[in-house]
Design a protein around this motif. Structure first.
Motif, short mmCIF file in Angstrom:
data_model
loop_
_atom_site.label_atom_id
_atom_site.label_comp_id
_atom_site.label_asym_id
_atom_site.label_seq_id
_atom_site.Cartn_x
_atom_site.Cartn_y
_atom_site.Cartn_z
N SER A 94 0.85 -1.18 0.00
CA SER A 94 0.00 0.00 0.00
C SER A 94 0.89 1.25 0.00
O SER A 94 2.09 1.18 0.27
CB SER A 94 -0.90 0.01 1.23
OG SER A 94 -0.11 0.14 2.41
N VAL A 95 0.29 2.39 -0.29
CA VAL A 95 1.05 3.64 -0.28
C VAL A 95 1.61 3.91 1.11
O VAL A 95 2.76 4.33 1.27
CB VAL A 95 0.16 4.81 -0.75
CG1 VAL A 95 0.89 6.14 -0.58
CG2 VAL A 95 -0.25 4.62 -2.21
N ALA A 96 0.80 3.66 2.15
CA ALA A 96 1.26 3.90 3.51
C ALA A 96 2.46 3.04 3.85
O ALA A 96 3.42 3.50 4.49
CB ALA A 96 0.12 3.64 4.49
N ARG A 97 2.43 1.78 3.42
CA ARG A 97 3.57 0.89 3.70
C ARG A 97 4.79 1.30 2.91
O ARG A 97 5.91 1.22 3.40
CB ARG A 97 3.19 -0.56 3.41
CG ARG A 97 4.34 -1.53 3.61
CD ARG A 97 3.90 -2.88 4.08
NE ARG A 97 3.55 -2.89 5.48
CZ ARG A 97 3.44 -4.00 6.21
NH1 ARG A 97 3.64 -5.19 5.66
NH2 ARG A 97 3.11 -3.94 7.49
N GLN A 98 4.60 1.75 1.67
CA GLN A 98 5.74 2.24 0.90
C GLN A 98 6.40 3.42 1.59
O GLN A 98 7.64 3.52 1.64
CB GLN A 98 5.29 2.65 -0.50
CG GLN A 98 4.90 1.48 -1.40
CD GLN A 98 4.47 1.95 -2.77
OE1 GLN A 98 5.13 2.76 -3.40
NE2 GLN A 98 3.33 1.46 -3.23
N ILE A 99 5.59 4.34 2.12
CA ILE A 99 6.14 5.48 2.84
C ILE A 99 6.91 5.02 4.08
O ILE A 99 8.00 5.51 4.37
CB ILE A 99 5.01 6.46 3.23
CG1 ILE A 99 4.41 7.10 1.98
CG2 ILE A 99 5.52 7.54 4.19
CD1 ILE A 99 3.17 7.92 2.24
N GLY A 100 6.35 4.05 4.79
CA GLY A 100 7.03 3.52 5.98
C GLY A 100 8.35 2.86 5.64
O GLY A 100 9.35 3.03 6.36
N ILE A 101 8.37 2.11 4.54
CA ILE A 101 9.61 1.44 4.12
C ILE A 101 10.67 2.47 3.74
O ILE A 101 11.83 2.36 4.15
CB ILE A 101 9.32 0.50 2.93
CG1 ILE A 101 8.49 -0.71 3.41
CG2 ILE A 101 10.63 0.02 2.29
CD1 ILE A 101 7.98 -1.58 2.28
N TYR A 102 10.25 3.49 2.97
CA TYR A 102 11.25 4.49 2.58
C TYR A 102 11.77 5.25 3.80
O TYR A 102 12.98 5.52 3.90
CB TYR A 102 10.66 5.48 1.58
CG TYR A 102 11.65 6.56 1.21
CD1 TYR A 102 12.78 6.26 0.47
CD2 TYR A 102 11.50 7.86 1.68
CE1 TYR A 102 13.72 7.23 0.16
CE2 TYR A 102 12.43 8.84 1.38
CZ TYR A 102 13.54 8.52 0.62
OH TYR A 102 14.48 9.48 0.34
N ALA A 103 10.89 5.59 4.72
CA ALA A 103 11.32 6.30 5.93
C ALA A 103 12.32 5.46 6.73
O ALA A 103 13.32 5.98 7.24
CB ALA A 103 10.12 6.66 6.79
N ALA A 104 12.04 4.15 6.83
CA ALA A 104 12.96 3.26 7.57
C ALA A 104 14.31 3.16 6.87
O ALA A 104 15.36 3.19 7.52
CB ALA A 104 12.33 1.88 7.72
#
Length: 201
Positions: free
Chosen positions: A140-150
């Motif tokens: 999902s978009v939210a998970r992609q954002i979380g992955i990039y932030a990590a």
């Protein structure tokens, strides 16, 4: 939210970052030669440039899987084989001389660090394989954002730590003494992830 995939990703990425390659050696040698005032923005630039490959991998994977869902399984197998190939290279590199450091052709500034890491597309393959192995379902978009932030946080953390630590000359011998174990640990981790990526259904 289950944090365990993020922890696995951060741990594997950390080992890969610390395995000596042109970028981390460039950061180290800049810290040795010019001190932290000059090396710190350079290291932050290197981290930012490396994290952009994560972003490119995320965007590319999202588009490909949305348009061609049947490619998902094939990409997983190819990604697993790439991780295994990379693990073999790291295992062998543990006993070989260090690769040559990247020179200052892009400058030793924040922007020079970004350009240096963007000049090498191999991290895009690494990030694609790592993300597929740890997050096997469409994102999902939210998970992609979380992955990039990590990933960005991990890259920034380790490049800043390396620059600050290597600015003290007393740490030089300890860094090179630990290189063998860093390479071997990274090789084992990548090999395991490669197998998981190939055989997990």
């Amino acid at each position: 939210m289950d944090l365990s995939p993020y922890l696995v990703m951060v741990a594997t990425l950390s080992l890969a970052i610390l395995s000596p390659g042109p970028a981390i050696i460039a950061a180290t040698q800049t810290a040795f030669a010019h001190g932290r005032d000059r090396a710190l923005p350079y290291g932050i630039g290197l981290a930012t440039g490396a994290s952009l490959w994560c972003l490119f991998a995320l965007l590319g994977l999202a588009v490909v899987f949305r348009l061609h869902p049947a490619l998902f399984s094939g990409m997983k197998v190819l990604g697993g084989l790439y991780l295994i190939w990379m693990s073999w290279g790291l295992w062998r590199a543990a006993t070989l001389p260090l690769p040559a450091a990247a020179d200052g052709r892009f400058g030793r500034s924040f922007w020079g660090g970004i350009v240096l890491n963007l000049s090498n597309p191999k991290p895009a393959l690494f990030y694609s394989a790592l993300i597929l192995s740890v997050f096997p379902d469409p994102l999902s978009v939210a998970r992609q954002i979380g992955i990039y932030a990590a990933c960005l946080s991990t890259e920034l953390f380790w490049y800043v730590v390396v620059v600050l630590v290597m600015s003290t000359t007393a740490m030089r011998s300890r860094y090179f003494a630990a290189r063998f174990w860093i390479d071997r640990a990274a090789a084992v981790a990548l090999f395991g992830l490669g197998l998981v990526l190939i055989f997990q259904r």
